[in-house]
Design a protein around this motif. Structure first.
Motif, mmCIF file in Angstrom:
data_model
loop_
_atom_site.group_PDB
_atom_site.id
_atom_site.type_symbol
_atom_site.label_atom_id
_atom_site.label_comp_id
_atom_site.label_asym_id
_atom_site.label_seq_id
_atom_site.Cartn_x
_atom_site.Cartn_y
_atom_site.Cartn_z
ATOM 1 N N GLY A 63 0.792 -1.220 0.000
ATOM 2 C CA GLY A 63 0.000 0.000 0.000
ATOM 3 C C GLY A 63 0.825 1.271 0.000
ATOM 4 N N LYS A 64 2.143 1.140 0.032
ATOM 5 C CA LYS A 64 3.012 2.322 0.044
ATOM 6 C C LYS A 64 3.191 2.846 -1.379
ATOM 7 N N LYS A 65 2.719 4.055 -1.628
ATOM 8 C CA LYS A 65 2.744 4.623 -2.974
ATOM 9 C C LYS A 65 4.158 4.793 -3.523
ATOM 10 N N GLU A 66 5.117 5.129 -2.626
ATOM 11 C CA GLU A 66 6.481 5.350 -3.105
ATOM 12 C C GLU A 66 7.117 4.074 -3.639
ATOM 13 N N ASN A 67 6.544 2.913 -3.288
ATOM 14 C CA ASN A 67 7.103 1.641 -3.755
ATOM 15 C C ASN A 67 6.765 1.340 -5.211
ATOM 16 N N VAL A 68 5.750 2.028 -5.747
ATOM 17 C CA VAL A 68 5.326 1.764 -7.132
ATOM 18 C C VAL A 68 6.471 2.041 -8.106
ATOM 19 N N LYS A 69 7.162 3.169 -7.926
ATOM 20 C CA LYS A 69 8.265 3.496 -8.846
ATOM 21 C C LYS A 69 9.417 2.503 -8.707
ATOM 22 N N TYR A 70 9.657 2.016 -7.487
ATOM 23 C CA TYR A 70 10.725 1.038 -7.281
ATOM 24 C C TYR A 70 10.360 -0.307 -7.921
ATOM 25 N N ILE A 73 10.990 0.167 -11.693
ATOM 26 C CA ILE A 73 12.415 0.123 -12.066
ATOM 27 C C ILE A 73 12.952 -1.290 -11.946
ATOM 28 N N ARG A 74 12.570 -1.996 -10.856
ATOM 29 C CA ARG A 74 13.033 -3.371 -10.676
ATOM 30 C C ARG A 74 12.555 -4.251 -11.831
ATOM 31 N N SER A 75 11.288 -4.071 -12.231
ATOM 32 C CA SER A 75 10.712 -4.894 -13.296
ATOM 33 C C SER A 75 11.339 -4.580 -14.647
ATOM 34 N N LEU A 76 11.547 -3.292 -14.932
ATOM 35 C CA LEU A 76 12.158 -2.891 -16.201
ATOM 36 C C LEU A 76 13.593 -3.418 -16.304
ATOM 37 N N ALA A 77 14.379 -3.220 -15.235
ATOM 38 C CA ALA A 77 15.774 -3.692 -15.236
ATOM 39 C C ALA A 77 15.835 -5.212 -15.342
ATOM 40 N N VAL A 182 8.115 -10.742 -7.245
ATOM 41 C CA VAL A 182 8.250 -11.674 -8.375
ATOM 42 C C VAL A 182 7.005 -11.613 -9.260
ATOM 43 N N PHE A 183 5.829 -11.541 -8.630
ATOM 44 C CA PHE A 183 4.570 -11.476 -9.383
ATOM 45 C C PHE A 183 4.508 -10.215 -10.246
ATOM 46 N N VAL A 184 4.868 -9.071 -9.661
ATOM 47 C CA VAL A 184 4.835 -7.809 -10.413
ATOM 48 C C VAL A 184 5.845 -7.843 -11.554
#
Length: 287
Positions: A63-70, A73-77, A182-184
Motif C-alpha cells: 500500500g506504500k505509494k512510493e514503492n510503485v516506482k521502485y 524500475i526493478r521490473s524494467l531492469a 516476483v509477481f509484479v
C-alpha cells in the motif's frame, strides 16, 4: 541447529544454481526463436507460480505509494536483464553466458553505492575491478565484437540483473514481500514483451513449446530455491555457492551441445570466481 540451517541454505542455493543452469539449457534447446518470445513464455510460467503462492499465503501490495516506482524500475531492469541473458545464451558458449550474468552481484555493489548511498570500501572496489577484468577475458574485446556483440549484451544482462537486485533490496527494506515482487516483475515482463510477440510471432513446434515450459519451470524452481536458501542462512555465508551454476552450465554445455570454452574464458572464470570468494571472505570477516 544453526549449522544445520547453514547446510540447508547451501543445499538450496546449489539446487537453485542447477535450476538456473537447466533454464539456460532449455532456452538454448528451444532453438531459433526471438529472445522476446522465449522471455514471454519463461515469465508466463513464473507468473502462474507466483500467483498461486500469493493466493496461498494471502500476500498483497503493502500500500506504500512510493514503492510503485521502485517496483517499476526493478521490473524494467529485470526484463532487460532476462532479454540480454537469453540472447547471450543463444549466441555464446553456455558457461560464458552464465558467467557474464553472474557479474550481477558486482554490479549490485556499484548500484548500491549510487542508489542506496552505501559506502564502497577500497577492497570492495578492487574486487569489482578484478571481476570486470576477468569478464574481459570472456568478452575478448576486439573490433570484431561490434559485428557480433553477444558478449557485450551478455554483460549488459548482468548489469540489468544487478540493478534489479538492488531495487529488490530497496523494496524489501520498504516492506514488500518477495512473492509479490516476483509477481509484479513477471506480469510486467509478460505485458512488455506481448506486443513484440504479436507483431513478430514465430510458429513453434511442440518440442520448442515443451522446452520453453521446462525453462519456465526450471526458472521458478531456481527462484523458490534461492528464496529458501536465504531464509535458512545469511547471504554472507552462502552466496559464494551460487557460482556453482558455472560448473553446471559448463557440464551441460559440453554434454548437450559439445561446447568447450577456450583457455581465455577458463582464466576469466577463475578470476571472477576468485573475486567472488574474496568478496565472500571479506564480507564475512567484516561482519
Amino acid at each position: 541447529m544453526k549449522t544445520k540451517k547453514k547446510y540447508m541454505g547451501i543445499l538450496y542455493i546449489i539446487i537453485s544454481a542447477f535450476c538456473f543452469a537447466l533454464m539456460a539449457m532449455f532456452v538454448r534447446l528451444a532453438g531459433d526463436l526471438p529472445s522476446v518470445q522465449k522471455s514471454f513464455f519463461r515469465n508466463l510460467v513464473a507468473l502462474i507460480f507466483a500467483f498461486v503462492l500469493l493466493k496461498k499465503d494471502r500476500i498483497g501490495f503493502s500500500g506504500k505509494k512510493e514503492n510503485v516506482k521502485y517496483l517499476f524500475i526493478r521490473s524494467l531492469a529485470g526484463t532487460i536483464g532476462i532479454l540480454c541473458n537469453f540472447y547471450a545464451v543463444d549466441h555464446l558458449v553456455l558457461s560464458d553466458a552464465s558467467m557474464l550474468n553472474k557479474m550481477s552481484p558486482f554490479f549490485a555493489i556499484i548500484f548500491s553505492a549510487l542508489i542506496l548511498k552505501e559506502k564502497v570500501k577500497i577492497p570492495q572496489a578492487l574486487i569489482v575491478i578484478g571481476a570486470f577484468l576477468g569478464s574481459l577475458l570472456i568478452i575478448k574485446p576486439t573490433p570484431a565484437i561490434f559485428s557480433e556483440p553477444a558478449s557485450l549484451i551478455g554483460l549488459l544482462g548482468g548489469l540489468g540483473a544487478g540493478v534489479a537486485y538492488t531495487y529488490v533490496r530497496v523494496l524489501g527494506q520498504k516492506g514488500e514481500k518477495g512473492p509479490f515482487i516476483v509477481f509484479v516483475f513477471s506480469s510486467f515482463s509478460c505485458i512488455a514483451t506481448l506486443p513484440f510477440l504479436i507483431v513478430d510471432y514465430h510458429p513453434m513446434s511442440i518440442m520448442q513449446i515443451v522446452c520453453l515450459l521446462f525453462a519456465g519451470l526450471a526458472a521458478s524452481g531456481g527462484q523458490f530455491s534461492i528464496t529458501a536458501a536465504y531464509f535458512h542462512a545469511p547471504a554472507k555465508e552462502i552466496s559464494v555457492y551460487d557460482y556453482s551454476q558455472i560448473i553446471f552450465s559448463a557440464l551441460l554445455g559440453f554434454i548437450i551441445f559439445g561446447q568447450v570454452p577456450d583457455i581465455y574464458s577458463w582464466i576469466g572464470y577463475i578470476i571472477i570466481c576468485t573475486m567472488a570468494v574474496v568478496m565472500f571472505l571479506y564480507n564475512k570477516n567484516k561482519e
